[in-house]
Design a protein around this motif. Structure first.
Motif, short mmCIF file in Angstrom:
data_model
loop_
_atom_site.label_atom_id
_atom_site.label_comp_id
_atom_site.label_asym_id
_atom_site.label_seq_id
_atom_site.Cartn_x
_atom_site.Cartn_y
_atom_site.Cartn_z
N ARG A 127 -13.46 -4.74 4.64
CA ARG A 127 -12.52 -5.75 4.16
C ARG A 127 -12.15 -5.50 2.69
NH1 ARG A 127 -10.96 -6.34 8.67
NH2 ARG A 127 -12.01 -7.69 10.15
N SER A 128 -12.86 -4.61 2.04
CA SER A 128 -12.58 -4.28 0.65
C SER A 128 -11.29 -3.46 0.55
CB SER A 128 -13.74 -3.48 0.06
OG SER A 128 -13.35 -2.77 -1.09
N PRO A 129 -10.38 -3.84 -0.36
CA PRO A 129 -9.15 -3.04 -0.53
C PRO A 129 -9.45 -1.58 -0.85
CG PRO A 129 -8.93 -5.14 -1.66
CD PRO A 129 -10.36 -5.04 -1.20
N GLU A 130 -10.48 -1.34 -1.65
CA GLU A 130 -10.83 0.03 -1.99
C GLU A 130 -11.24 0.82 -0.76
OE1 GLU A 130 -13.89 2.68 -4.76
OE2 GLU A 130 -14.06 0.49 -4.72
N THR A 131 -12.10 0.23 0.08
CA THR A 131 -12.56 0.93 1.27
C THR A 131 -11.42 1.24 2.21
OG1 THR A 131 -14.75 -0.11 1.14
CG2 THR A 131 -14.10 0.80 3.26
N ALA A 161 -7.38 14.44 -7.83
CA ALA A 161 -5.92 14.34 -7.84
C ALA A 161 -5.44 12.96 -7.40
CB ALA A 161 -5.32 15.42 -6.95
N LEU A 162 -6.20 12.34 -6.50
CA LEU A 162 -5.80 11.04 -5.95
C LEU A 162 -6.37 9.86 -6.74
CD1 LEU A 162 -6.21 11.65 -2.11
CD2 LEU A 162 -4.08 11.47 -3.37
N ASP A 168 -4.61 2.58 -8.82
CA ASP A 168 -3.45 1.70 -8.95
C ASP A 168 -3.19 0.95 -7.65
OD1 ASP A 168 -3.11 2.59 -11.52
OD2 ASP A 168 -1.48 4.00 -11.05
N ALA A 169 -3.33 1.64 -6.51
CA ALA A 169 -3.10 0.99 -5.22
C ALA A 169 -4.16 -0.06 -4.92
CB ALA A 169 -3.06 2.04 -4.12
N PRO A 185 2.87 1.28 -6.11
CA PRO A 185 1.53 1.89 -6.11
C PRO A 185 1.12 2.43 -4.75
CG PRO A 185 1.51 -0.21 -7.27
CD PRO A 185 2.82 -0.13 -6.57
N LEU A 186 1.45 1.69 -3.67
CA LEU A 186 1.09 2.15 -2.33
C LEU A 186 1.98 3.31 -1.89
CD1 LEU A 186 0.30 -1.14 -0.40
CD2 LEU A 186 -1.27 0.69 -0.97
N VAL A 187 3.26 3.26 -2.26
CA VAL A 187 4.16 4.36 -1.93
C VAL A 187 3.66 5.66 -2.56
CG1 VAL A 187 6.47 5.30 -2.34
CG2 VAL A 187 6.21 2.92 -1.60
N SER A 188 3.25 5.60 -3.82
CA SER A 188 2.76 6.78 -4.52
C SER A 188 1.51 7.33 -3.84
CB SER A 188 2.46 6.44 -5.98
OG SER A 188 1.87 7.54 -6.65
#
Length: 268
Positions: A127-131, A161-162, A168-169, A185-188
């Motif tokens: 449920r974590s955005p990072e995960t 690189a990511l 940001d995402a 941010p998600l597009v990138s």
């Protein structure tokens, strides 16, 4: 210092991340170098693959984890997901490149769900955005050239690189209850992942375009496709688990502070 159990896990992660490339594994199965199949792709195929790959990642991000519960350290169902991926690959083998636009979003969603399942088994909160985004990041780990060193170019360099676009995402997702895939941010981030993911997708498309393979061969190729990213995922989330446990490097041989991931080559 690492415990014996964690050192064994680190060695296992290193071996998984250094597995033969998807192209090499497919070539072993079909008995010919995958590059020979390049002529089987029609004009404009690369553009179709790039567009389809990006759309597949956007779709997978929305749907793959939505029905999973957040109970970490459950045993992952690797074979179940590989079976489902194989079934979807049968369509790709039966109809070739025209089926890619339909088959790839389905197989990508199945594989991303499997990646999340493995992440959960390694203690991640899905449920974590990072995960959620790190699960998507796994697709970028499978695009190394055959002459790359699998750890340096296929893993550490990709994570570095990511790192900025991932950060940001994550920040964007954490500040909003609804995710918009059109947000910059998600597009990138998705664009960077798609650029790497497009390499194994092209290899898969070449194999499935071979007339001799058919539906059964397509299912086999997709099973290899799923297994490849499950290996990347298991290695990746093992390293992340050890990073959470140990933080910075424990060896005086490293002159700068870094996480446990950078120690894979020397310690394992």
């Amino acid at each position: 210092m690492l415990t014996e159990t964690d050192l064994a896990d680190l060695r296992s992660a290193k071996n998984l991340l250094e597995n033969p490339s998807l192209a090499a594994r497919i070539s072993n199965v079909i008995g010919a170098p995958i590059e020979k199949g390049l002529s089987m792709l029609p004009d404009g195929a690369n553009e179709i693959i790039i567009t389809t790959t990006r759309k597949a990642l956007e779709t997978a991000l929305d749907f793959a984890i939505s029905t999973m519960d957040d109970e970490p350290q459950q045993r992952s169902s690797d074979w179940l997901h590989k079976t489902f991926a194989g079934v979807s690959g049968a369509a790709g083998g039966a109809f070739g490149l025209p089926a890619l636009a339909i088959e790839l979003p389905v197989s990508t969603t199945i594989i991303l769900r499997s990646i999340a399942d493995i992440a959960r088994s390694e203690g991640e909160s899905i449920r974590s955005p990072e995960t959620r985004l790190v699960c998507l990041e796994v697709f970028a780990l499978g695009g190394s050239a055959s002459n790359d060193d699998a750890v340096e170019s296929g893993y550490f360099a990709v994570r570095a690189a990511l790192a900025k676009s991932l950060s940001d995402a994550v920040e964007y997702m954490a500040s909003r209850s609804v995710t918009q895939n059109t947000a910059p941010p998600l597009v990138s981030f998705i664009t960077q992942v798609a650029a790497r993911f497009g390499i194994p997708v092209t290899e898969k498309a070449i194999a499935q375009a071979l007339p001799a393979l058919g539906a059964a061969g397509g299912a086999l190729v997709n099973t290899l496709f799923a297994d490849h990213f499950q290996n990347m995922s298991r290695g990746h989330f093992t390293v992340r688990r050890l990073e959470r446990a140990y933080g910075q490097c424990w060896s005086n041989r490293f002159t700068t502070a870094c996480d446990v991931g950078c120690c894979v080559k020397s310690r394992a």
